[in-house]
Motif scaffolding. Structure first.
Motif, short mmCIF file in Angstrom:
data_model
loop_
_atom_site.label_atom_id
_atom_site.label_comp_id
_atom_site.label_asym_id
_atom_site.label_seq_id
_atom_site.Cartn_x
_atom_site.Cartn_y
_atom_site.Cartn_z
N TRP A 65 0.90 -1.14 0.03
CA TRP A 65 0.01 -0.04 -0.12
C TRP A 65 0.90 1.19 -0.13
CZ3 TRP A 65 -3.79 1.44 4.68
CH2 TRP A 65 -4.36 2.66 4.40
N SER A 66 1.94 1.32 0.84
CA SER A 66 2.74 2.52 1.02
C SER A 66 3.18 2.99 -0.06
CB SER A 66 3.54 2.32 2.22
OG SER A 66 4.63 1.36 1.72
N GLN A 67 3.78 1.81 -1.01
CA GLN A 67 4.33 2.40 -2.37
C GLN A 67 3.35 2.95 -3.38
OE1 GLN A 67 7.89 2.43 -2.60
NE2 GLN A 67 7.20 2.37 -0.39
N HIS A 68 2.37 2.31 -3.47
CA HIS A 68 1.09 2.70 -4.25
C HIS A 68 0.59 3.84 -4.08
CE1 HIS A 68 1.53 -0.91 -6.98
NE2 HIS A 68 1.65 -1.61 -5.70
N GLU A 69 0.55 4.14 -2.75
CA GLU A 69 -0.38 5.47 -2.44
C GLU A 69 0.72 6.38 -1.57
OE1 GLU A 69 -4.05 7.20 -0.18
OE2 GLU A 69 -3.70 5.30 -0.15
N PRO A 70 1.75 6.90 -2.28
CA PRO A 70 3.10 7.37 -1.63
C PRO A 70 2.48 8.87 -0.93
CG PRO A 70 2.94 8.10 -3.80
CD PRO A 70 2.06 6.93 -3.62
N SER A 71 1.28 9.29 -0.98
CA SER A 71 0.85 10.43 -0.22
C SER A 71 -0.84 10.44 -0.44
CB SER A 71 0.99 11.80 -0.75
OG SER A 71 0.67 12.01 -2.11
N PRO A 72 -1.60 10.53 0.37
CA PRO A 72 -3.02 10.37 0.42
C PRO A 72 -3.74 10.81 -0.72
CG PRO A 72 -2.34 11.34 2.65
CD PRO A 72 -1.19 11.54 1.83
N GLY A 73 -4.35 9.69 -1.27
CA GLY A 73 -5.25 10.21 -2.43
C GLY A 73 -4.43 10.04 -3.75
N VAL A 74 -3.21 9.83 -3.83
CA VAL A 74 -2.12 9.80 -4.96
C VAL A 74 -1.84 8.33 -5.05
CG1 VAL A 74 -0.24 10.52 -5.96
CG2 VAL A 74 -1.66 12.33 -4.46
N TYR A 75 -2.24 7.68 -6.17
CA TYR A 75 -2.10 6.51 -6.54
C TYR A 75 -1.18 6.13 -7.73
CZ TYR A 75 -5.88 5.69 -3.17
OH TYR A 75 -6.70 5.92 -2.25
N ASN A 76 -0.27 5.16 -7.78
CA ASN A 76 0.63 4.83 -8.58
C ASN A 76 0.67 3.45 -9.14
OD1 ASN A 76 2.60 4.77 -10.45
ND2 ASN A 76 4.37 5.58 -9.23
N PHE A 77 0.48 2.96 -10.34
CA PHE A 77 0.54 1.49 -10.56
C PHE A 77 1.19 1.46 -11.94
CE2 PHE A 77 -3.27 2.03 -7.78
CZ PHE A 77 -3.24 0.66 -7.06
N THR A 78 2.34 2.24 -12.11
CA THR A 78 2.90 2.17 -13.25
C THR A 78 4.44 1.74 -12.93
OG1 THR A 78 3.58 4.66 -13.11
CG2 THR A 78 1.44 4.17 -14.17
N GLY A 79 5.27 1.44 -13.87
CA GLY A 79 6.46 0.96 -13.91
C GLY A 79 6.77 -0.02 -12.82
N GLU A 80 7.77 0.36 -12.03
CA GLU A 80 8.06 -0.79 -10.96
C GLU A 80 6.74 -1.20 -10.15
OE1 GLU A 80 10.79 -2.37 -10.50
OE2 GLU A 80 11.94 -1.50 -12.19
N LEU A 81 5.89 -0.69 -10.38
CA LEU A 81 4.44 -0.57 -9.46
C LEU A 81 3.44 -1.35 -10.14
CD1 LEU A 81 4.78 2.53 -7.38
CD2 LEU A 81 5.57 0.37 -6.84
N ASP A 82 3.84 -1.71 -11.64
CA ASP A 82 2.73 -2.41 -12.40
C ASP A 82 2.17 -3.72 -12.11
OD1 ASP A 82 1.15 -2.86 -14.34
OD2 ASP A 82 2.50 -2.27 -16.07
N GLY A 385 6.93 15.52 6.87
CA GLY A 385 6.22 15.09 5.52
C GLY A 385 7.43 14.34 4.71
N GLN A 386 8.29 13.56 5.32
CA GLN A 386 9.30 12.96 4.59
C GLN A 386 9.11 11.27 5.25
OE1 GLN A 386 13.17 14.57 4.35
NE2 GLN A 386 14.39 12.52 4.68
N SER A 387 9.45 10.39 4.09
CA SER A 387 9.27 8.86 4.59
C SER A 387 10.66 8.30 5.02
CB SER A 387 8.70 8.36 3.45
OG SER A 387 7.34 8.63 3.47
N TYR A 388 11.68 8.68 4.06
CA TYR A 388 13.03 7.96 3.93
C TYR A 388 13.94 8.72 4.23
CZ TYR A 388 9.72 4.92 1.80
OH TYR A 388 8.36 4.24 1.33
N GLY A 389 15.32 8.15 4.33
CA GLY A 389 16.54 8.83 4.08
C GLY A 389 17.14 9.62 5.34
#
Length: 609
Positions: A65-82, A385-389
């Protein structure tokens, strides 16, 4: 589940009103959406599934979930997440898919804050987040369900919910209904919990098929007896049988003996049970996505997710693979296909690393950092607002401080380098419970604390794991205020391309970036290889812009980082490697690319036994 009966491709019913029936064959975990979103690069997905099919017919697919919705309401199912690519690939290879969409997955992955931890009790806000996520995900998944002609035969509802304190039946029933509204009778809903009454009591959901998980050396009869206590009928299923185990930094590499694995596997199959090997192929936690555990202390996990699995981190068969295959052959027909072989690896030699720039320079803050935030007290990664690093915290030292003075940060997540005017003075460590540091200071010096997120806890009671400076900071009991905070998520390091390297003789204040370049020989293929940073202390490695993950040979056990051949550029193109070294460099400033991994496991072998 009494209302759900699915006819599997073998014409064998997975009938949850019955008491037997193995779901066609032994089910092995082809790395979850793992192939696209977890531990295996997109371009290596087919190879991993092809190797897996030789021992079974099902691919297990986590959805993170956390990779496909990196911020609330923003979804990504492309590239490495396809994920649709993965489902289609699995179907092309004759595999069926066991889908595990959470909302919680564990998988030794970073429990990043955007995906709210699921062990809270009924919460309107949380359920609204879950509902939005499932709507985005499951509308994509629906055409891939078996009843709609797709490869997905099973869909998990939550994951190991019985391991947590909430035990909220209203919430788990709500989750069941959410999944059922998309799945209907086109696939079977199931749960997975530990093989004990205490786990199944809260993990079992009415109307959902229950499975258990347990590893080698477990009393198989007792484990399945616990399952029967809570589910009188239906197939016996171990949905996570562990042929290896995870490892942490600064501990011995964890292994599970082949004989122990095959003995327990034989006992499972002798009961006519179904089994899923987790992990059959572990892969790699590229970037900053490895998680952590908390036993007696905080325990960050390795970049490698080799897991001592039957297939290595690079997808090569091991002696354990062939031993497992022999056991399977006692109970099930094996495919008449060529056995997988160890693939050739590249040994590309030594690369000199040239100094580029120190991380603490103002130009790096502008080029790679987030906009500086100024607050009276330090904020967490999450509040910024930062997740990693990394996050750099800076403040001025008061003029009326003693000599020496004691810096005290009572709670930290997770490791911090402490500087005075950019000069390293020491390290604070959550793992080692080091929260104080003696300093010789002068008034109006700049105190800088660079905090590293080493991975959020992904399992257990401390799963709500925030990062950064988590308490106020004192110097000789004087509270320090007015903090400047700059984040370094390092999601892209393209800014460094514009920076020229310096002479090898030039010394940079650490932490600092180093860059090296190399070409493959004209006739070389872009083979998988391993980056060996022996002599460097601790940092992060990038190749051609890909974040390979953390290296830390001083702590071990892992030394080398896996480099997929798909990350490399063929001749005559130039390959670029960048290191962010935090703590110490070798005199020769060199790394090398080798053909064998070094994970600290002395019995590593890809030979058939």
């Amino acid at each position: 589940m009494n209302q759900h009966t699915i006819i599997l491709p073998s014409a064998c019913k997975l009938d949850c009103t019955g008491s037997s029936a193995r779901a066609k064959s032994i089910q092995f975990g082809c790395p979850p959406t793992a192939n696209t979103t977890l531990h295996v690069p997109y371009r290596l997905s087919r190879l991993s599934c092809t190797h897996t099919i030789l021992d079974g017919i099902s691919a297990e697919a986590y959805v993170e979930w956390s990779q496909h919705e990196p911020s609330p309401g923003v979804y990504n199912f492309t590239g490495e997440l396809d994920i649709i690519h993965f489902f289609q690939l699995a179907q092309e290879e004759g595999l069926h898919v066991i889908l595990r969409p959470g909302p919680y997955i564990c998988a030794e992955r970073e429990m990043v804050s955007s995906a709210v931890p699921r062990h809270c009790k009924h919460s309107v806000n949380y359920q609204a987040r879950v509902q939005s996520w499932l709507n985005s995900l499951m509308t994509l998944v629906q055409p891939q369900l078996y009843g709609n002609g797709g490869p997905i035969i099973l869909v998990q509802v939550e994951n190991e919910y019985g391991s947590y304190f909430a035990c909220d039946y209203d919430h788990t029933s709500w989750l069941r209904d959410q999944f059922s509204s998309y799945v209907g009778t086109d696939a079977v809903l199931f749960t997975t919990d530990g093989a004990g009454d205490s786990y199944l009591q809260c993990g079992k959901i009415d109307g959902v098929f229950a499975t258990v998980d347990f590893g080698s050396g477990t009393n198989v009869s007792a484990a399945f007896h616990a399952m029967r206590n809570h589910q009188a009928h239906g197939p016996l299923v171990n949905n996570e049988f562990y042929p290896g185990w995870l490892s942490h930094w600064d501990e011995a590499y964890q292994t599970v003996g082949t004989n122990q694995v095959t003995k327990t596997l034989d006992e499972i199959l002798a009961t006519n049970a179904s089994v899923n090997l987790y992990m059959f192929f572990g892969g790699t936690n590229f970037g900053f996505l490895s998680g952590a555990n908390y036993g007696s202390k905080y325990e960050p996990q390795l970049t490698s997710y080799d897991y001592d699995a039957p297939l290595t981190e690079a997808g090569d068969p091991t002696g354990k693979y062939f031993a497992i295959r022999e056991v399977v052959g006692r109970y099930l027909p094996l495919p008449d296909l060529a056995l997988p072989e160890t693939t050739a690896k590249g040994e590309y030699g030594v690369v000199s690393m040239f100094p580029v720039v120190s991380l603490l320079e103002d130009e790096v803050k502008s080029g790679l950092g987030t906009p500086t935030v100024i607050e009276k007290y330090p904020l967490t990664f999450e509040a910024l607002g930062q997740s990693y690093g990394f996050v750099l915290y800076e403040t001025m030292v008061p003029s009326d401080i003693g000599d020496p003075s004691l810096l005290d940060v009572k709670t930290i997540g997770d490791r911090a380098l402490v500087f005075l005017d950019k000069v390293l003075k020491g390290v604070l460590s959550r793992s080692r419970s080091i929260t104080t540091l003696s300093l010789i200071t002068k008034g109006n010096q700049t105190l800088q604390i660079l905090v590293e997120n080493q991975g959020r806890i992904n399992y257990g009671s401390k799963i709500n794991d925030t990062k950064g400076l988590l308490s106020n900071v004192t110097l000789d009991d004087s509270e320090l205020t007015q903090w400047n905070m700059t984040g370094f998520p390092l999601s892209s390091i393209s800014w460094l391309q514009e920076k020229n390297t310096k002479n090898l003789s030039e010394t940079l204040l650490l932490p600092a970036f180093y860059r090296g370049e190399f070409q493959l020989l004209e006739n070389n293929l872009t083979l998988d290889t391993y980056l060996d940073p022996t002599g460097w202390d601790k940092g992060v490695a990038f190749i051609n812009g890909y974040n390979l993950g953390r290296y830390w040979p001083r702590a071990g056990p892992q030394v080398t980082l896996y480099v997929p051949g798909s990350f490399l550029r063929p001749y005559p193109e130039t390959n670029t490697i960048v290191l962010l070294e935090l703590e110490g460099t070798p005199n020769n400033l060199q790394v090398k690319f080798v053909s064998e991994p070094n994970l600290g496991n002395t019995n590593y072998s890809t030979k058939k036994v």
